[in-house]
Every structure is written in C-alpha cells, then in structure tokens.
Design a protein around this motif. Structure first.
Motif, PDB file in Angstrom:
ATOM      1  N   ALA A   1     -18.091  -9.908  -2.204  1.00 13.04           N
ATOM      2  CA  ALA A   1     -16.727  -9.518  -1.824  1.00 13.04           C
ATOM      3  C   ALA A   1     -16.525  -9.887  -0.361  1.00 13.04           C
ATOM      4  O   ALA A   1     -17.444  -9.772   0.452  1.00 13.04           O
ATOM      5  CB  ALA A   1     -16.512  -8.025  -2.037  1.00 13.04           C
ATOM      6  N   ARG A   2     -15.317 -10.314  -0.047  1.00 13.44           N
ATOM      7  CA  ARG A   2     -15.004 -10.767   1.307  1.00 13.44           C
ATOM      8  C   ARG A   2     -13.766 -10.031   1.814  1.00 13.44           C
ATOM      9  O   ARG A   2     -12.780  -9.904   1.099  1.00 13.44           O
ATOM     10  CB  ARG A   2     -14.760 -12.267   1.268  1.00 13.44           C
ATOM     11  N   VAL A   3     -13.851  -9.581   3.053  1.00 15.55           N
ATOM     12  CA  VAL A   3     -12.732  -8.904   3.708  1.00 15.55           C
ATOM     13  C   VAL A   3     -12.253  -9.770   4.860  1.00 15.55           C
ATOM     14  O   VAL A   3     -13.057 -10.223   5.672  1.00 15.55           O
ATOM     15  CB  VAL A   3     -13.168  -7.511   4.237  1.00 15.55           C
ATOM     16  N   GLU A   4     -10.948 -10.023   4.885  1.00 10.97           N
ATOM     17  CA  GLU A   4     -10.299 -10.700   6.006  1.00 10.97           C
ATOM     18  C   GLU A   4      -8.984  -9.970   6.240  1.00 10.97           C
ATOM     19  O   GLU A   4      -7.963 -10.321   5.660  1.00 10.97           O
ATOM     20  CB  GLU A   4     -10.084 -12.179   5.703  1.00 10.97           C
ATOM     21  N   ALA A   5      -9.032  -8.943   7.076  1.00  5.72           N
ATOM     22  CA  ALA A   5      -7.863  -8.102   7.316  1.00  5.72           C
ATOM     23  C   ALA A   5      -7.303  -8.370   8.707  1.00  5.72           C
ATOM     24  O   ALA A   5      -8.047  -8.556   9.658  1.00  5.72           O
ATOM     25  CB  ALA A   5      -8.250  -6.636   7.190  1.00  5.72           C
ATOM     26  N   GLU A   6      -5.975  -8.371   8.778  1.00  7.82           N
ATOM     27  CA  GLU A   6      -5.283  -8.538  10.058  1.00  7.82           C
ATOM     28  C   GLU A   6      -4.282  -7.398  10.215  1.00  7.82           C
ATOM     29  O   GLU A   6      -3.660  -6.972   9.242  1.00  7.82           O
ATOM     30  CB  GLU A   6      -4.570  -9.878  10.111  1.00  7.82           C
ATOM     31  N   TRP A   7      -4.124  -6.941  11.438  1.00  6.66           N
ATOM     32  CA  TRP A   7      -3.224  -5.837  11.706  1.00  6.66           C
ATOM     33  C   TRP A   7      -2.640  -6.008  13.097  1.00  6.66           C
ATOM     34  O   TRP A   7      -3.323  -6.459  14.008  1.00  6.66           O
ATOM     35  CB  TRP A   7      -3.983  -4.515  11.630  1.00  6.66           C
ATOM     36  N   THR A   8      -1.382  -5.638  13.241  1.00  6.59           N
ATOM     37  CA  THR A   8      -0.724  -5.653  14.538  1.00  6.59           C
ATOM     38  C   THR A   8      -0.323  -4.229  14.886  1.00  6.59           C
ATOM     39  O   THR A   8       0.222  -3.513  14.042  1.00  6.59           O
ATOM     40  CB  THR A   8       0.530  -6.554  14.502  1.00  6.59           C
ATOM     41  N   ALA A   9      -0.610  -3.827  16.129  1.00  2.00           N
ATOM     42  CA  ALA A   9      -0.279  -2.465  16.568  1.00  2.00           C
ATOM     43  C   ALA A   9       0.402  -2.521  17.929  1.00  2.00           C
ATOM     44  O   ALA A   9       0.184  -3.440  18.725  1.00  2.00           O
ATOM     45  CB  ALA A   9      -1.541  -1.615  16.655  1.00  2.00           C
ATOM     46  N   ARG A  10       1.235  -1.521  18.153  1.00  5.65           N
ATOM     47  CA  ARG A  10       1.893  -1.341  19.450  1.00  5.65           C
ATOM     48  C   ARG A  10       1.544   0.042  19.967  1.00  5.65           C
ATOM     49  O   ARG A  10       1.064   0.895  19.222  1.00  5.65           O
ATOM     50  CB  ARG A  10       3.405  -1.457  19.299  1.00  5.65           C
ATOM     51  N   GLU A  11       1.847   0.284  21.213  1.00  2.17           N
ATOM     52  CA  GLU A  11       1.510   1.573  21.819  1.00  2.17           C
ATOM     53  C   GLU A  11       2.205   2.719  21.095  1.00  2.17           C
ATOM     54  O   GLU A  11       1.621   3.778  20.883  1.00  2.17           O
ATOM     55  CB  GLU A  11       1.866   1.580  23.304  1.00  2.17           C
ATOM     56  N   ARG A  12       3.421   2.524  20.656  1.00  3.65           N
ATOM     57  CA  ARG A  12       4.149   3.598  19.973  1.00  3.65           C
ATOM     58  C   ARG A  12       3.504   3.958  18.623  1.00  3.65           C
ATOM     59  O   ARG A  12       3.687   5.048  18.115  1.00  3.65           O
ATOM     60  CB  ARG A  12       5.611   3.222  19.788  1.00  3.65           C
ATOM     61  N   ASP A  13       2.730   3.017  18.030  1.00  6.85           N
ATOM     62  CA  ASP A  13       2.046   3.299  16.770  1.00  6.85           C
ATOM     63  C   ASP A  13       0.962   4.356  16.919  1.00  6.85           C
ATOM     64  O   ASP A  13       0.607   5.036  15.947  1.00  6.85           O
ATOM     65  CB  ASP A  13       1.418   2.026  16.193  1.00  6.85           C
ATOM     66  N   LEU A  14       0.430   4.507  18.125  1.00  5.99           N
ATOM     67  CA  LEU A  14      -0.656   5.456  18.341  1.00  5.99           C
ATOM     68  C   LEU A  14      -0.230   6.899  18.106  1.00  5.99           C
ATOM     69  O   LEU A  14      -1.063   7.748  17.788  1.00  5.99           O
ATOM     70  CB  LEU A  14      -1.219   5.303  19.756  1.00  5.99           C
ATOM     71  N   ASP A  15       1.042   7.194  18.255  1.00  8.08           N
ATOM     72  CA  ASP A  15       1.545   8.549  18.046  1.00  8.08           C
ATOM     73  C   ASP A  15       2.262   8.704  16.709  1.00  8.08           C
ATOM     74  O   ASP A  15       2.799   9.767  16.417  1.00  8.08           O
ATOM     75  CB  ASP A  15       2.488   8.931  19.191  1.00  8.08           C
ATOM     76  N   ASP A  16       2.263   7.659  15.905  1.00  5.75           N
ATOM     77  CA  ASP A  16       2.921   7.687  14.592  1.00  5.75           C
ATOM     78  C   ASP A  16       1.984   8.324  13.571  1.00  5.75           C
ATOM     79  O   ASP A  16       0.884   7.823  13.330  1.00  5.75           O
ATOM     80  CB  ASP A  16       3.273   6.258  14.163  1.00  5.75           C
ATOM     81  N   PRO A  17       2.375   9.460  12.954  1.00  3.56           N
ATOM     82  CA  PRO A  17       1.490  10.107  11.973  1.00  3.56           C
ATOM     83  C   PRO A  17       1.286   9.265  10.711  1.00  3.56           C
ATOM     84  O   PRO A  17       0.350   9.505   9.959  1.00  3.56           O
ATOM     85  CB  PRO A  17       2.205  11.416  11.649  1.00  3.56           C
ATOM     86  N   ASP A  18       2.144   8.267  10.489  1.00  3.50           N
ATOM     87  CA  ASP A  18       2.016   7.418   9.307  1.00  3.50           C
ATOM     88  C   ASP A  18       1.298   6.101   9.594  1.00  3.50           C
ATOM     89  O   ASP A  18       1.300   5.208   8.744  1.00  3.50           O
ATOM     90  CB  ASP A  18       3.408   7.126   8.727  1.00  3.50           C
ATOM     91  N   PHE A  19       0.691   5.982  10.763  1.00  3.02           N
ATOM     92  CA  PHE A  19      -0.076   4.782  11.099  1.00  3.02           C
ATOM     93  C   PHE A  19      -1.188   4.630  10.068  1.00  3.02           C
ATOM     94  O   PHE A  19      -1.918   5.570   9.785  1.00  3.02           O
ATOM     95  CB  PHE A  19      -0.644   4.903  12.511  1.00  3.02           C
ATOM     96  N   GLU A  20      -1.310   3.451   9.477  1.00  4.66           N
ATOM     97  CA  GLU A  20      -2.159   3.280   8.299  1.00  4.66           C
ATOM     98  C   GLU A  20      -3.627   3.001   8.586  1.00  4.66           C
ATOM     99  O   GLU A  20      -4.439   3.057   7.677  1.00  4.66           O
ATOM    100  CB  GLU A  20      -1.585   2.178   7.413  1.00  4.66           C
ATOM    101  N   LEU A  21      -3.995   2.711   9.801  1.00  6.21           N
ATOM    102  CA  LEU A  21      -5.408   2.516  10.125  1.00  6.21           C
ATOM    103  C   LEU A  21      -6.044   3.854  10.472  1.00  6.21           C
ATOM    104  O   LEU A  21      -5.364   4.766  10.934  1.00  6.21           O
ATOM    105  CB  LEU A  21      -5.559   1.539  11.285  1.00  6.21           C
ATOM    106  N   PRO A  22      -7.368   3.990  10.248  1.00  5.09           N
ATOM    107  CA  PRO A  22      -8.049   5.256  10.561  1.00  5.09           C
ATOM    108  C   PRO A  22      -8.141   5.466  12.076  1.00  5.09           C
ATOM    109  O   PRO A  22      -9.033   4.955  12.737  1.00  5.09           O
ATOM    110  CB  PRO A  22      -9.423   5.102   9.916  1.00  5.09           C
ATOM    111  N   LEU A  23      -7.203   6.207  12.617  1.00  9.30           N
ATOM    112  CA  LEU A  23      -7.061   6.410  14.055  1.00  9.30           C
ATOM    113  C   LEU A  23      -7.442   7.836  14.428  1.00  9.30           C
ATOM    114  O   LEU A  23      -7.002   8.789  13.776  1.00  9.30           O
ATOM    115  CB  LEU A  23      -5.607   6.128  14.449  1.00  9.30           C
ATOM    116  N   THR A  24      -8.244   7.990  15.470  1.00  4.55           N
ATOM    117  CA  THR A  24      -8.607   9.323  15.956  1.00  4.55           C
ATOM    118  C   THR A  24      -7.469   9.849  16.834  1.00  4.55           C
ATOM    119  O   THR A  24      -6.637   9.065  17.307  1.00  4.55           O
ATOM    120  CB  THR A  24      -9.905   9.278  16.781  1.00  4.55           C
ATOM    121  N   PRO A  25      -7.420  11.157  17.081  1.00  7.37           N
ATOM    122  CA  PRO A  25      -6.380  11.699  17.974  1.00  7.37           C
ATOM    123  C   PRO A  25      -6.415  11.096  19.384  1.00  7.37           C
ATOM    124  O   PRO A  25      -5.404  11.022  20.065  1.00  7.37           O
ATOM    125  CB  PRO A  25      -6.684  13.191  18.013  1.00  7.37           C
ATOM    126  N   ALA A  26      -7.589  10.617  19.812  1.00 10.95           N
ATOM    127  CA  ALA A  26      -7.711  10.027  21.143  1.00 10.95           C
ATOM    128  C   ALA A  26      -7.205   8.584  21.183  1.00 10.95           C
ATOM    129  O   ALA A  26      -7.119   7.995  22.257  1.00 10.95           O
ATOM    130  CB  ALA A  26      -9.164  10.073  21.599  1.00 10.95           C
TER     131      ALA A  26
END
Length: 165
Positions: free
Chosen positions: A76-101
């Motif tokens: 199996a091969r994974v090739e994932a791409e994602w784009t994030a902005r600073e405002r995404d860090l406070d979005d509760p629906d951000f889809e990547l596994p993000l810590t509170p920090a």
C-alpha cells in the motif's frame, strides 16, 4: 512524531522536510495489519500565507482472504497532500490530527491515510471461489457438486424473499 505547524507558520522558514519511522503494528486496520515499521517522508513548504504539506510512505499489508482465509499480502502506498493556513489551527473541524498547541501528529495522519488505502475486504484473487459449504475446504474440492437448492436458507431471512414478489 510531531510537527509544530503553529511555530512553522510563525517562523520565516521556506521549507522543512523529515524522514521518520512509524510503528503501525499496534493499530487496527479492520482485520489487516502492517507488521513492520514504515519509513515515511514529510515535507512542509511555505507558500504565502499557506503551508503545503506532503506525506509519503509505503508499507506491506498482511491479512486473510475474506472468502477462503488464505494469507494475503500487498503493498500500500500513501501520497497525501494538505494545505493549511493559520486560521485553520483554531478551526474545530480541521481534518488533520492537530493538538491544542498546534502540532500535527504525523503518526496519526499516516495511520488515517493508510486506512483509506487498505480495502475493507481483502481477497487473494478477484475470482476466489471461497470455501466449500460441505467440507469447509477451499474450492474446488473433492465433494460432489451440491445443487444450490440443497443449501437451506436461514428461515429468519424469508421475509426478504417476500419483498422480491
């Protein structure tokens, strides 16, 4: 492994890359398993007010055929791409596994991506005949061919047959 996305956005770095090993042997892949540590490559690239991130890895997946129970292995091969902005860090629906920090757990992201790549039903071949209903061995077996009518359907499912009429 953790990637501090908040710090990366605040810094003036143009890019960052890291190769790391991730042990997914204890993770649940719906009956499949990745037994050896996976070597993954993560990159982050600043692009204006966005950060483009990529995660790449490959792994050998092991499981059992859903029809005949023979061992099945594939890559199996994974090739994932994602784009994030600073405002995404406070979005509760951000889809990547993000810590509170504001850090991304790359091991969890890799696990999620492999979940998407591994089929829910593994087959040793698309035309696997499965197991014999009489002897339990892999088909074709030495049992005399039983007509389909000799298999008694479950009486609880008879209501479904009435829906076809």
């Amino acid at each position: 492994m953790q990637f501090d996305l908040r710090r990366f956005i605040a810094s003036d770095r143009a890019g960052w890359q890291q190769t790391f090993d991730c042990d997914l042997s204890g993770r649940d892949f719906a009956g499949s398993r990745i037994e050896t540590p996976v070597q993954a490559r993560f990159t982050a690239q600043a692009d204006g007010d966005e950060v483009r991130m990529t995660l790449r890895a490959s792994a050998s997946v092991h499981g059992e055929c859903a029809r005949c129970l023979d061992p099945v292995s594939f890559d199996a091969r994974v090739e994932a791409e994602w784009t994030a902005r600073e405002r995404d860090l406070d979005d509760p629906d951000f889809e990547l596994p993000l810590t509170p920090a504001g850090s991304i757990d790359l091991d969890d992201w890799l696990y999620q991506e492999f979940l998407f790549q591994i089929p829910g039903v593994l087959l040793c071949s698309p035309d696997c005949p499965g197991l014999c209903l009489q002897c339990g061995r892999k088909r074709p077996c030495s049992c005399p061919a039983a007509p389909e009518s000799s298999v008694q359907p479950d009486a609880r499912l008879s209501v479904l047959k009435s829906l076809l009429n």
